[in-house]
Design a protein around this motif. Structure first.
Motif, PDB file in Angstrom:
ATOM      1  N   ASN A   8       0.887  -1.284  -0.131  1.00 52.82           N
ATOM      2  CA  ASN A   8      -0.159   0.179   0.251  1.00 52.82           C
ATOM      3  C   ASN A   8       0.814   1.297  -0.191  1.00 52.82           C
ATOM      4  O   ASN A   8       0.474   2.289   0.667  1.00 52.82           O
ATOM      5  CB  ASN A   8      -0.858  -0.082   1.041  1.00 52.82           C
ATOM      6  CG  ASN A   8      -1.993  -1.022   1.064  1.00 52.82           C
ATOM      7  OD1 ASN A   8      -2.429  -0.952  -0.269  1.00 52.82           O
ATOM      8  ND2 ASN A   8      -2.409  -1.468   1.993  1.00 52.82           N
ATOM      9  N   ARG A   9       1.937   1.396  -0.533  1.00 52.10           N
ATOM     10  CA  ARG A   9       2.717   2.404  -0.959  1.00 52.10           C
ATOM     11  C   ARG A   9       2.284   3.436  -1.854  1.00 52.10           C
ATOM     12  O   ARG A   9       1.817   2.838  -2.895  1.00 52.10           O
ATOM     13  CB  ARG A   9       4.257   2.088  -1.034  1.00 52.10           C
ATOM     14  CG  ARG A   9       4.895   1.352   0.447  1.00 52.10           C
ATOM     15  CD  ARG A   9       6.363   0.705  -0.034  1.00 52.10           C
ATOM     16  NE  ARG A   9       6.798   0.256   1.085  1.00 52.10           N
ATOM     17  CZ  ARG A   9       7.330   1.065   2.038  1.00 52.10           C
ATOM     18  NH1 ARG A   9       7.634   2.153   2.007  1.00 52.10           N
ATOM     19  NH2 ARG A   9       7.685   0.072   3.282  1.00 52.10           N
ATOM     20  N   LEU A  10       2.449   4.750  -1.854  1.00 44.09           N
ATOM     21  CA  LEU A  10       2.057   5.435  -2.708  1.00 44.09           C
ATOM     22  C   LEU A  10       3.489   5.744  -3.849  1.00 44.09           C
ATOM     23  O   LEU A  10       4.631   5.928  -3.185  1.00 44.09           O
ATOM     24  CB  LEU A  10       1.761   6.938  -2.099  1.00 44.09           C
ATOM     25  CG  LEU A  10       1.470   8.020  -3.127  1.00 44.09           C
ATOM     26  CD1 LEU A  10       0.100   7.849  -3.946  1.00 44.09           C
ATOM     27  CD2 LEU A  10       1.519   9.409  -2.570  1.00 44.09           C
ATOM     28  N   PHE A  11       3.118   5.515  -4.991  1.00 41.03           N
ATOM     29  CA  PHE A  11       4.052   5.549  -6.081  1.00 41.03           C
ATOM     30  C   PHE A  11       4.695   6.935  -6.219  1.00 41.03           C
ATOM     31  O   PHE A  11       3.630   7.771  -6.567  1.00 41.03           O
ATOM     32  CB  PHE A  11       3.739   4.736  -7.231  1.00 41.03           C
ATOM     33  CG  PHE A  11       4.665   4.576  -8.285  1.00 41.03           C
ATOM     34  CD1 PHE A  11       6.098   4.405  -7.907  1.00 41.03           C
ATOM     35  CD2 PHE A  11       4.459   4.978  -9.486  1.00 41.03           C
ATOM     36  CE1 PHE A  11       6.992   4.337  -9.076  1.00 41.03           C
ATOM     37  CE2 PHE A  11       5.223   4.600 -10.564  1.00 41.03           C
ATOM     38  CZ  PHE A  11       6.883   4.445 -10.309  1.00 41.03           C
ATOM     39  N   VAL A  12       5.833   7.268  -6.345  1.00 44.16           N
ATOM     40  CA  VAL A  12       6.483   8.516  -6.379  1.00 44.16           C
ATOM     41  C   VAL A  12       7.559   8.347  -7.389  1.00 44.16           C
ATOM     42  O   VAL A  12       8.562   7.475  -7.392  1.00 44.16           O
ATOM     43  CB  VAL A  12       7.072   9.241  -5.221  1.00 44.16           C
ATOM     44  CG1 VAL A  12       7.698  10.564  -5.602  1.00 44.16           C
ATOM     45  CG2 VAL A  12       5.949   9.388  -4.324  1.00 44.16           C
ATOM     46  N   ILE A  13       7.683   9.229  -8.559  1.00 43.32           N
ATOM     47  CA  ILE A  13       8.760   9.235  -9.578  1.00 43.32           C
ATOM     48  C   ILE A  13       9.401  10.598  -9.475  1.00 43.32           C
ATOM     49  O   ILE A  13       8.821  11.538  -9.289  1.00 43.32           O
ATOM     50  CB  ILE A  13       8.269   9.373 -11.012  1.00 43.32           C
ATOM     51  CG1 ILE A  13       7.169   7.972 -11.077  1.00 43.32           C
ATOM     52  CG2 ILE A  13       9.468   9.236 -11.829  1.00 43.32           C
ATOM     53  CD1 ILE A  13       6.943   7.790 -12.475  1.00 43.32           C
ATOM     54  N   ALA A  14      10.903  10.442  -8.835  1.00 44.20           N
ATOM     55  CA  ALA A  14      11.428  11.435  -8.382  1.00 44.20           C
ATOM     56  C   ALA A  14      12.772  11.576  -9.523  1.00 44.20           C
ATOM     57  O   ALA A  14      13.360  10.759  -9.758  1.00 44.20           O
ATOM     58  CB  ALA A  14      11.996  11.264  -7.120  1.00 44.20           C
ATOM     59  N   THR A  15      12.979  13.120 -10.006  1.00 43.05           N
ATOM     60  CA  THR A  15      13.845  13.083 -10.852  1.00 43.05           C
ATOM     61  C   THR A  15      14.274  14.604 -10.629  1.00 43.05           C
ATOM     62  O   THR A  15      14.103  15.378  -9.525  1.00 43.05           O
ATOM     63  CB  THR A  15      13.536  13.069 -12.309  1.00 43.05           C
ATOM     64  OG1 THR A  15      14.651  12.877 -12.923  1.00 43.05           O
ATOM     65  CG2 THR A  15      12.699  14.100 -12.865  1.00 43.05           C
ATOM     66  N   ALA A  62       6.783   4.453  -2.336  1.00 45.89           N
ATOM     67  CA  ALA A  62       7.685   4.046  -3.140  1.00 45.89           C
ATOM     68  C   ALA A  62       8.134   4.801  -4.266  1.00 45.89           C
ATOM     69  O   ALA A  62       7.412   5.398  -4.656  1.00 45.89           O
ATOM     70  CB  ALA A  62       7.070   2.627  -3.917  1.00 45.89           C
ATOM     71  N   VAL A  63       9.525   4.969  -4.108  1.00 45.53           N
ATOM     72  CA  VAL A  63      10.287   6.120  -5.002  1.00 45.53           C
ATOM     73  C   VAL A  63      10.988   5.617  -6.154  1.00 45.53           C
ATOM     74  O   VAL A  63      12.081   4.878  -5.811  1.00 45.53           O
ATOM     75  CB  VAL A  63      10.816   6.998  -4.117  1.00 45.53           C
ATOM     76  CG1 VAL A  63      11.159   8.272  -4.753  1.00 45.53           C
ATOM     77  CG2 VAL A  63      10.147   7.649  -2.782  1.00 45.53           C
ATOM     78  N   LEU A  64      10.693   6.050  -7.319  1.00 47.24           N
ATOM     79  CA  LEU A  64      11.393   5.746  -8.361  1.00 47.24           C
ATOM     80  C   LEU A  64      12.534   6.939  -8.648  1.00 47.24           C
ATOM     81  O   LEU A  64      11.754   7.805  -8.845  1.00 47.24           O
ATOM     82  CB  LEU A  64      10.600   5.081  -9.609  1.00 47.24           C
ATOM     83  CG  LEU A  64      11.282   5.045 -10.921  1.00 47.24           C
ATOM     84  CD1 LEU A  64      12.441   3.636 -10.684  1.00 47.24           C
ATOM     85  CD2 LEU A  64      10.224   4.707 -12.077  1.00 47.24           C
ATOM     86  N   GLU A  65      13.610   6.800  -8.331  1.00 45.76           N
ATOM     87  CA  GLU A  65      14.553   7.760  -8.472  1.00 45.76           C
ATOM     88  C   GLU A  65      15.027   7.630  -9.820  1.00 45.76           C
ATOM     89  O   GLU A  65      15.498   6.822 -10.029  1.00 45.76           O
ATOM     90  CB  GLU A  65      15.603   8.051  -7.365  1.00 45.76           C
ATOM     91  CG  GLU A  65      15.025   8.136  -5.996  1.00 45.76           C
ATOM     92  CD  GLU A  65      16.162   8.153  -5.162  1.00 45.76           C
ATOM     93  OE1 GLU A  65      15.786   8.367  -3.832  1.00 45.76           O
ATOM     94  OE2 GLU A  65      17.107   7.751  -5.288  1.00 45.76           O
ATOM     95  N   ILE A  66      15.004   8.765 -10.747  1.00 45.46           N
ATOM     96  CA  ILE A  66      15.363   8.782 -12.022  1.00 45.46           C
ATOM     97  C   ILE A  66      16.676   9.799 -12.078  1.00 45.46           C
ATOM     98  O   ILE A  66      16.290  10.969 -11.845  1.00 45.46           O
ATOM     99  CB  ILE A  66      14.631   9.009 -13.019  1.00 45.46           C
ATOM    100  CG1 ILE A  66      13.343   7.967 -13.262  1.00 45.46           C
ATOM    101  CG2 ILE A  66      15.230   9.082 -14.622  1.00 45.46           C
ATOM    102  CD1 ILE A  66      12.238   8.358 -14.036  1.00 45.46           C
ATOM    103  N   LEU A  67      17.773   9.363 -12.398  1.00 43.55           N
ATOM    104  CA  LEU A  67      18.900  10.679 -12.396  1.00 43.55           C
ATOM    105  C   LEU A  67      20.009  10.189 -13.674  1.00 43.55           C
ATOM    106  O   LEU A  67      19.888   9.126 -14.124  1.00 43.55           O
ATOM    107  CB  LEU A  67      19.584  10.659 -11.168  1.00 43.55           C
ATOM    108  CG  LEU A  67      20.501   9.432 -10.570  1.00 43.55           C
ATOM    109  CD1 LEU A  67      21.857   9.536 -11.168  1.00 43.55           C
ATOM    110  CD2 LEU A  67      20.415   9.596  -8.931  1.00 43.55           C
ATOM    111  N   ASP A  68      20.542  11.281 -14.083  1.00 46.27           N
ATOM    112  CA  ASP A  68      21.630  11.262 -15.042  1.00 46.27           C
ATOM    113  C   ASP A  68      22.880  11.198 -14.190  1.00 46.27           C
ATOM    114  O   ASP A  68      23.278  12.120 -13.796  1.00 46.27           O
ATOM    115  CB  ASP A  68      21.249  12.567 -15.890  1.00 46.27           C
ATOM    116  CG  ASP A  68      22.410  12.657 -16.877  1.00 46.27           C
ATOM    117  OD1 ASP A  68      23.355  11.861 -17.047  1.00 46.27           O
ATOM    118  OD2 ASP A  68      22.346  13.786 -17.576  1.00 46.27           O
TER     119      ASP A  68
END
Ligand code: F6R
Length: 336
Positions: free
Chosen positions: A196-203, A251-257
């Protein structure tokens, strides 16, 4: 549409992109423009965001993105207005086209057919044809490379044909890794949803459109709510919401360069805040030697991950019932 056909469409992105690149030079507009306005919704509108960041990174002409039935008042004879709607039948895009036709802007349309094409024929507008029969969101490369080709052929170079071809070769080479990482993200996220985690996309900037595209893909293909966090703006508002958040599991999906040291440090900073909240984190490092390569690579990973997750959740990734429900009522809304 069957799921395998949808997956195949994503996997054939290099071929799809090449079809548009093969038409480089076929579509061009005459004129000397001070700015470009790209208008469209959803899976079509996001193409405008991609062109905007690409232009901001090395182009000379400002690109404005419009996701509305309205047209900004600055449009003049010095504005190139590109109306993009994959189906050509989206009411907001048709309304925007009708309004654009009342301005002095130079109007071009991009679609696979539909009303946009018909109106263009009636008004003698340049219409850029993209291949029919796909879902709008799965035809990102067709629309993106068609617009980049139109602009370059019209003397507004954001991406050259050679760079476009190199990005396609890169995408082809990295497709197996996109599949592997896409599967990994889907499995991770499936577990996160069970908790039950809220999905976050972080960049970090300039990957704002990639995070938004990812959100849209998980919304549509996985039927999942998602939040987008973009640094450094995040540090000036969202961060405060995390002081006392509801819900409180993320739940964090971290996107980085990884080649962008400031961007990577900004995401490190966000990571510390997320971890204080016991968030679970998955990190996606973008590959590619140009911004275009990193954008298409990231888009393919997220597109595949969202389809695989939809399958795991037992939903049909291809169908978007609620959009259809809205579209069936939208003409009434806009007729008032
Ligand atoms: C569907 C999708 C949607 C559409 C949107 C606008 O795959 O991605 O977000 O893109 O409803 O429709 P079009 O793109 O046909 O103008």
């Amino acid at each position: 549409m069957e799921i395998t056909r949808l997956v195949d469409t994503y996997l054939s992105w290099p071929k799809q992109a090449l079809l548009s690149i093969n038409e480089w030079g076929k579509y061009r507009v005459e004129g000397d423009f001070d700015e470009i306005l790209i208008t469209g919704m959803g899976g079509s509108g996001i193409v405008g965001d991609y062109v905007q960041v690409l232009s901001a990174s090395k182009g000379a002409t400002p690109v404005y993105v419009n996701k509305s039935h309205l047209i900004p008042s600055f449009v003049s004879e010095k504005t190139l207005v590109i109306i993009v709607s994959y189906s050509g039948n989206t009411i907001e895009s048709i309304k925007a086209l009708e309004r654009a036709l009342k301005t002095r802007g130079k109007v071009v349309t991009v679609s696979s057919g539909g009303a946009l094409k018909d109106i263009s024929t009636r008004h003698g507008l340049l219409h850029v044809q993209v291949p029919p029969g796909l879902l709008p969101r799965a035809s990102l490369p067709a629309m993106l490379y068609a617009i980049l080709g139109l602009l370059d052929s019209s003397g507004i170079t954001i991406v050259s044909k050679d760079e476009a071809l190199e990005s396609v070769a890169f995408l082809e080479k990295t497709t197996p890794s996109c599949i592997e990482i896409g599967e990994e993200i889907a499995s991770w996220l499936f577990e996160m949803i069970r908790e039950n985690r809220l999905f976050v996309i972080a960049t970090h900037s300039p990957y704002d459109p990639l995070a938004i595209r990812g959100k849209n893909e998980f919304n549509e293909n996985s039927k999942l709510v998602a939040k987008v966090d973009i640094a450094p703006e995040w540090m000036h508002n969202d961060i405060v919401g995390y002081e006392f958040p509801v819900p409180s599991k993320f739940a964090v999906l971290e996107i980085l360069d990884p080649a962008d040291s400031v961007g990577a440090k900004l995401v490190e900073f966000m990571d510390r805040v997320y971890r204080l909240l016991d968030a679970q984190v998955y990190r996606l490092e973008l590959k590619g030697s140009t911004l275009l390569e990193r954008l298409v690579y990231g888009s393919l990973v997220l597109g595949l991950a969202s389809v695989y997750l939809g399958v795991k959740r037992g939903v049909d990734p291809a169908t978007t019932k609620s959009i259809a429900m809205y579209k069936s009522e939208a003409s009434k809304i806009f007729s008032s």
